[in-house]
Scaffold this motif. Structure first.
Motif, PDB file in Angstrom:
ATOM      1  N   VAL A  91       0.991  -1.062  -0.075  1.00 43.03           N
ATOM      2  CA  VAL A  91       0.096  -0.009  -0.118  1.00 43.03           C
ATOM      3  C   VAL A  91       0.935   1.226  -0.016  1.00 43.03           C
ATOM      4  N   LEU A  92       0.840   2.186  -0.959  1.00 41.71           N
ATOM      5  CA  LEU A  92       1.545   3.254  -1.128  1.00 41.71           C
ATOM      6  C   LEU A  92       0.547   4.495  -0.678  1.00 41.71           C
ATOM      7  N   LEU A  93       0.985   5.313   0.289  1.00 39.19           N
ATOM      8  CA  LEU A  93       0.642   6.672   0.453  1.00 39.19           C
ATOM      9  C   LEU A  93       1.185   7.588  -0.540  1.00 39.19           C
ATOM     10  N   SER A  94       0.172   8.270  -1.340  1.00 41.05           N
ATOM     11  CA  SER A  94       0.494   9.013  -2.258  1.00 41.05           C
ATOM     12  C   SER A  94      -0.214  10.393  -1.978  1.00 41.05           C
ATOM     13  N   SER A  95      -0.530  11.062  -3.204  1.00 39.72           N
ATOM     14  CA  SER A  95      -1.095  12.379  -2.952  1.00 39.72           C
ATOM     15  C   SER A  95      -2.062  12.840  -4.450  1.00 39.72           C
ATOM     16  N   PRO A  96      -3.289  13.488  -4.169  1.00 41.37           N
ATOM     17  CA  PRO A  96      -4.035  13.807  -5.364  1.00 41.37           C
ATOM     18  C   PRO A  96      -3.012  14.755  -6.254  1.00 41.37           C
ATOM     19  N   ALA A  97      -2.128  15.208  -5.754  1.00 41.71           N
ATOM     20  CA  ALA A  97      -1.153  16.029  -6.509  1.00 41.71           C
ATOM     21  C   ALA A  97      -0.492  15.301  -7.688  1.00 41.71           C
ATOM     22  N   SER A  98      -0.470  13.953  -7.557  1.00 44.12           N
ATOM     23  CA  SER A  98      -0.158  13.232  -8.576  1.00 44.12           C
ATOM     24  C   SER A  98      -0.718  13.317  -9.768  1.00 44.12           C
ATOM     25  N   PHE A  99      -2.127  13.781  -9.910  1.00 44.73           N
ATOM     26  CA  PHE A  99      -2.965  13.682 -10.950  1.00 44.73           C
ATOM     27  C   PHE A  99      -3.763  15.002 -11.062  1.00 44.73           C
ATOM     28  N   SER A 100      -3.823  15.829 -10.095  1.00 45.87           N
ATOM     29  CA  SER A 100      -4.822  17.065  -9.931  1.00 45.87           C
ATOM     30  C   SER A 100      -4.197  18.265 -10.948  1.00 45.87           C
ATOM     31  N   PRO A 101      -5.060  18.939 -11.636  1.00 41.87           N
ATOM     32  CA  PRO A 101      -4.684  20.043 -12.263  1.00 41.87           C
ATOM     33  C   PRO A 101      -4.040  21.094 -11.510  1.00 41.87           C
ATOM     34  N   GLY A 102      -2.991  21.709 -12.060  1.00 38.71           N
ATOM     35  CA  GLY A 102      -2.083  22.677 -11.471  1.00 38.71           C
ATOM     36  C   GLY A 102      -1.108  22.024 -10.556  1.00 38.71           C
ATOM     37  N   GLU A 103      -1.120  20.678 -10.585  1.00 38.12           N
ATOM     38  CA  GLU A 103      -0.048  19.935  -9.525  1.00 38.12           C
ATOM     39  C   GLU A 103       0.559  18.833 -10.412  1.00 38.12           C
ATOM     40  N   PHE A 104      -0.009  18.044 -10.997  1.00 34.13           N
ATOM     41  CA  PHE A 104       0.599  16.929 -11.547  1.00 34.13           C
ATOM     42  C   PHE A 104       1.745  17.177 -12.251  1.00 34.13           C
ATOM     43  N   ASP A 105       2.072  18.295 -13.118  1.00 35.27           N
ATOM     44  CA  ASP A 105       3.174  18.788 -13.933  1.00 35.27           C
ATOM     45  C   ASP A 105       4.000  19.722 -13.149  1.00 35.27           C
ATOM     46  N   ARG A 106       3.803  19.638 -11.610  1.00 41.36           N
ATOM     47  CA  ARG A 106       5.012  20.547 -11.225  1.00 41.36           C
ATOM     48  C   ARG A 106       5.644  19.833  -9.931  1.00 41.36           C
ATOM     49  N   PRO A 107       6.403  20.070  -9.142  1.00 41.64           N
ATOM     50  CA  PRO A 107       7.338  19.290  -8.472  1.00 41.64           C
ATOM     51  C   PRO A 107       6.746  18.375  -7.515  1.00 41.64           C
ATOM     52  N   ILE A 108       5.559  18.951  -6.692  1.00 41.74           N
ATOM     53  CA  ILE A 108       5.012  17.919  -5.725  1.00 41.74           C
ATOM     54  C   ILE A 108       4.160  16.634  -6.605  1.00 41.74           C
ATOM     55  N   GLY A 109       3.588  17.222  -7.791  1.00 37.02           N
ATOM     56  CA  GLY A 109       3.048  15.963  -8.407  1.00 37.02           C
ATOM     57  C   GLY A 109       4.136  15.019  -8.926  1.00 37.02           C
ATOM     58  N   ARG A 110       5.120  15.529  -9.498  1.00 36.54           N
ATOM     59  CA  ARG A 110       6.230  14.719 -10.080  1.00 36.54           C
ATOM     60  C   ARG A 110       6.960  13.890  -9.302  1.00 36.54           C
ATOM     61  N   VAL A 111       7.197  14.255  -8.031  1.00 34.22           N
ATOM     62  CA  VAL A 111       7.856  13.280  -6.964  1.00 34.22           C
ATOM     63  C   VAL A 111       6.905  12.205  -6.517  1.00 34.22           C
ATOM     64  N   HIS A 112       5.660  12.478  -6.531  1.00 31.74           N
ATOM     65  CA  HIS A 112       4.700  11.394  -5.961  1.00 31.74           C
ATOM     66  C   HIS A 112       4.601  10.437  -7.387  1.00 31.74           C
ATOM     67  N   GLN A 113       4.541  11.110  -8.650  1.00 29.39           N
ATOM     68  CA  GLN A 113       4.579  10.307  -9.810  1.00 29.39           C
ATOM     69  C   GLN A 113       5.736   9.269  -9.951  1.00 29.39           C
ATOM     70  N   ALA A 114       6.744   9.720  -9.389  1.00 30.12           N
ATOM     71  CA  ALA A 114       7.990   8.838  -9.714  1.00 30.12           C
ATOM     72  C   ALA A 114       7.987   7.617  -8.723  1.00 30.12           C
ATOM     73  N   MET A 115       7.523   7.898  -7.369  1.00 34.07           N
ATOM     74  CA  MET A 115       7.233   6.794  -6.503  1.00 34.07           C
ATOM     75  C   MET A 115       6.353   5.974  -6.900  1.00 34.07           C
ATOM     76  N   GLU A 116       5.407   6.321  -7.432  1.00 25.30           N
ATOM     77  CA  GLU A 116       4.189   5.302  -8.115  1.00 25.30           C
ATOM     78  C   GLU A 116       4.836   4.435  -9.255  1.00 25.30           C
ATOM     79  N   ALA A 117       5.600   5.158 -10.084  1.00 27.25           N
ATOM     80  CA  ALA A 117       6.167   4.464 -11.308  1.00 27.25           C
ATOM     81  C   ALA A 117       7.157   3.583 -10.811  1.00 27.25           C
ATOM     82  N   ALA A 118       8.205   3.918  -9.703  1.00 28.63           N
ATOM     83  CA  ALA A 118       9.114   3.019  -9.253  1.00 28.63           C
ATOM     84  C   ALA A 118       8.554   1.781  -8.772  1.00 28.63           C
ATOM     85  N   LEU A 119       6.998   1.966  -8.065  1.00 30.42           N
ATOM     86  CA  LEU A 119       6.704   0.790  -7.531  1.00 30.42           C
ATOM     87  C   LEU A 119       5.917  -0.149  -8.587  1.00 30.42           C
TER      88      LEU A 119
END
Length: 279
Positions: A91-119
């Motif tokens: 179970v991975l704790l992530s954030s809606p920043a991973s996909f939300s408008p205004g966040e997914f393509d900015r630093p917070i979103g990219r950090v969470h996307q990277a964690m999800e991709a690695a898993l």
């Protein structure tokens, strides 16, 4: 069934440990420095840095499932070691920043996307949790101001959030780690209602039993008041997200009730439990 919990000293991680322990499950709590952990009786501890280039496979020996806290760095070696050791679910704790408008393509979103991709790259079966605005943020962000000045400073008091109690997030994680019924690819979790930041301050004031004012800031004033631990790019993103949430109801889901069997706790519960922080 032994369950390994990363970030076991964090606000969500320690609650996951407590939930699992209360239900009678063997738990291995980990942190970079396990000596800092305060865990229930019977819980074993172990050192684990998810960003280390080499991770001893022994830390995952006998582990059936793992709770993962997001990290800034490459978790691939640690996740590969978990997979090789026979861990069957995460179970991975992530954030809606991973996909939300205004966040997914900015630093917070990219950090969470990277964690999800690695898993995902490990092939390890998993569920990603996306909790809404954590009720605990009221203590982190507002309590010092309330104690010192009886005021909260913000740029967008009409921004809408759905504050979720950290205990609800932890309880959902514990259910998923130990029961297979709701193990989807992702679970979006929210509190019970959409509240403006102004309404949230009013909840705090009501439960704390003291008047709390709001200092409305301009963007320039808000940037000047940036907490030193937050890089400016991150802080600008947070301000932009709040500004974009003005007049927009926050997303509400049935995730907490569907998985745990009870409705999500209201913000007032969190404030009542932590009233001393606002005194």
């Amino acid at each position: 069934m032994t369950i390994l919990v990363t970030g076991a000293g964090g606000g969500i991680g320690r609650r996951v440990v407590a939930n699992l322990t209360a239900a009678g499950h063997p738990v291995r709590a980990t942190a970079r420095d396990p000596g800092t952990l305060d865990v229930p009786a019977g819980v074993t501890t172990a050192p684990l840095d998810l960003t280390a280039t080499e991770v001893p496979a022994a830390v995952f020996d006998g582990v059936d499932a793992v709770f993962l806290y997001p990290v800034l760095g490459d978790p691939s070696p640690a996740l590969a070691a978990a997979r090789a050791a026979g861990v069957g679910y995460a179970v991975l704790l992530s954030s809606p920043a991973s996909f939300s408008p205004g966040e997914f393509d900015r630093p917070i979103g990219r950090v969470h996307q990277a964690m999800e991709a690695a898993l995902a790259a490990t092939g390890l079966p998993h569920t990603v949790l996306y909790p809404s605005y954590l009720a605990s943020n009221t203590v982190r962000d507002w309590a010092p101001q309330i104690r010192e000045r009886g005021q909260v400073a913000m740029e967008s008091p009409e921004a809408q959030m759905s504050p979720i109690h950290p205990d609800d997030v932890a309880e959902v994680a514990a259910h998923l780690l130990t029961r297979p019924e709701c193990r989807g690819r992702q679970q979006l979790l929210s509190g019970p209602s959409s509240l403006t930041l102004r309404e949230m301050v009013a909840v705090v004031a009501g439960e704390a039993g003291r008047p709390i004012g709001i200092d409305r800031l301009t963007r320039e004033q808000a940037l000047a008041a940036r907490p030193l631990h937050l890089p400016e790019t991150i802080y600008r993103t947070l301000l932009d997200v709040e500004a974009a949430s003005v007049g927009v109801p926050a997303l509400l889901t049935n995730g907490v009730e569907r998985i745990t069997g009870h409705p999500p706790r209201p913000l007032a519960d969190w404030v009542r439990e932590h009233r001393a922080a606002f005194a």
